[in-house]
Design a protein around this motif. Structure first.
Motif, short mmCIF file in Angstrom:
data_model
loop_
_atom_site.label_atom_id
_atom_site.label_comp_id
_atom_site.label_asym_id
_atom_site.label_seq_id
_atom_site.Cartn_x
_atom_site.Cartn_y
_atom_site.Cartn_z
N TYR A 101 0.92 -1.15 -0.04
CA TYR A 101 0.14 0.09 0.06
C TYR A 101 0.91 1.25 -0.02
O TYR A 101 0.44 2.05 -0.90
N VAL A 102 1.98 1.38 0.83
CA VAL A 102 2.70 2.34 0.69
C VAL A 102 3.36 2.68 -0.50
O VAL A 102 3.67 3.82 -0.93
N ALA A 103 3.70 1.67 -1.28
CA ALA A 103 4.47 1.69 -2.50
C ALA A 103 3.80 2.05 -3.81
O ALA A 103 3.96 2.14 -4.86
N LEU A 104 2.25 2.27 -3.51
CA LEU A 104 1.35 2.45 -4.60
C LEU A 104 1.46 3.66 -4.95
O LEU A 104 1.73 4.68 -4.30
N PRO A 105 1.35 3.95 -6.28
CA PRO A 105 1.47 5.35 -7.07
C PRO A 105 0.14 5.92 -6.56
O PRO A 105 -0.83 5.41 -6.13
N GLU A 106 0.11 7.41 -6.59
CA GLU A 106 -0.91 8.22 -5.84
C GLU A 106 -2.11 7.87 -6.42
O GLU A 106 -3.34 7.70 -5.93
N SER A 107 -2.26 7.91 -8.00
CA SER A 107 -3.45 7.49 -8.70
C SER A 107 -4.04 6.04 -8.28
O SER A 107 -5.24 5.88 -8.38
N ALA A 108 -3.12 5.19 -7.91
CA ALA A 108 -3.42 3.84 -7.56
C ALA A 108 -4.48 3.94 -6.31
O ALA A 108 -5.29 3.23 -6.08
N LYS A 109 -3.67 4.58 -5.38
CA LYS A 109 -4.41 4.77 -3.95
C LYS A 109 -5.48 5.40 -4.13
O LYS A 109 -6.67 5.19 -3.58
#
Length: 329
Positions: A101-109
């Motif tokens: 979750y921490v390493a997700l790109p912003e748009s993926a979050k």
């Protein structure tokens, strides 16, 4: 032999995880294979997938032993040892999931938090994993005699739910890309979009050009390119046929006409003029869709096809029909 197989299988997990993780978050990978493989998602996903492998293998051993091994000291040994591997697997899933979750790109979050179903599934993964950890700790680990078919079946089902939900969420948050930031879900590079919007989506694909040449010879110009300006001159039935081809290659990677993500349900209650705005502003309408990658005439053909999928509004049209029926003597 078992150890050779286990280590080889885990090595394949590591290699494949680097590839699938790259698709979710390539990171700073340019011109360097190892930096591409060691992307921000690789280590978290290796932790999570290794944990899932331990957990699922343990759950199968637990299930098998509960039916095949009678009450004995051997059964207690199996229960206690399997519990250790299962608890380790649950911890690795939790740690890897947090890192994922921490390493997700912003748009993926944003895609994750913007979809209620994905948010619920993500929460379900963590909750069930933690529940399994404590169930194993207070059950088979502390009380090996609790090993029973009922417990085993329950654990096995929970393990399958956690694994399936995790794979669904991982795929869902990658949109609108196949390789995040590099290739859109309809297999178009971001750098290709301006050219396709100028020259045409149909002109930009090998199979789409072949389809047009085989079925719409009137659209082929003297220089063997597709003349987009001739599309509105086609009969409506032909425009819809052409629009179906645009749908297949531009939208079909994510959407069927019916079923999961089916356009009939997604467009239910829409009016034709609403489709115009949707097509030309796909990425504005939903940020997890790729931008429109064709010309205005192609958008018109796609609209003509999508109009054939429109279904009545489940409330407004029903209300109007009821009111009209009520006034009929």
């Amino acid at each position: 032999m078992a150890w050779i197989y286990a280590v080889s299988a885990w090595m394949s997990l590591v290699i494949i995880t680097g590839i699938t993780a790259f698709m979710l978050n390539p990171g700073d990978w340019r011109n360097d294979f190892w930096r591409a493989w060691a992307n921000p998602q690789t280590v978290p996903q290796i932790f999570a997938r290794t944990g899932a492998s331990l957990l699922l293998a343990t759950l199968y051993v637990y299930l098998h032993a509960s039916f095949r091994v009678g009450a004995s000291s051997l059964r207690e040994v199996i229960a206690r040892r399997s519990a250790k591997a299962a608890m380790l697997g649950a911890l690795l899933i939790t740690a890897g999931g947090a890192g994922w979750y921490v390493a997700l790109p912003e748009s993926a979050k944003a895609a994750l938090t913007g979809a209620a179903a994905l948010t619920i599934l993500t929460a379900l993964i963590f909750v069930l994993t933690i529940v399994v950890f404590f169930m194993f700790y207070f059950g088979p680990y502390r009380n090996p005699g609790w090993l029973s078919p009922g417990f085993a079946i329950l654990f096995f089902i929970i393990g399958l739910i956690v694994t399936g939900a995790a794979e669904f969420v991982r795929e869902a948050v990658r949109k609108p890309y196949v390789i995040y930031g590099e290739v859109y879900s309809h297999n178009v590079y971001p750098t290709e979009i301006p050219g396709l919007q100028r020259d045409g989506f149909l002109e930009g694909g090998v199979w789409t050009k072949y389809f047009v040449r085989q079925n719409f010879s009137s659209l082929i110009a003297e220089d063997a390119t597709i003349d987009e300006n001739r599309i509105p001159q086609l009969p409506l039935s032909e425009q819809r046929k052409l629009g179906y081809a645009v749908y297949l290659y531009h939208c079909g990677a994510c959407h069927d006409t019916v079923g999961h993500s089916g356009l009939q349900e997604l467009l239910r209650g829409w009016q034709p003029e609403m489709i115009d705005q949707l097509i030309v502003k796909l990425d504005r309408f939903h940020f997890f869709m790729p931008p429109w990658s064709g010309t205005a005439p192609e958008a018109g053909a796609l609209r003509a096809y999508l109009e054939t999928l429109l279904q009545p509004h489940p409330i407004l049209e029903s209300s109007y029909k009821e009111k009209e029926t009520a006034h009929v003597p």
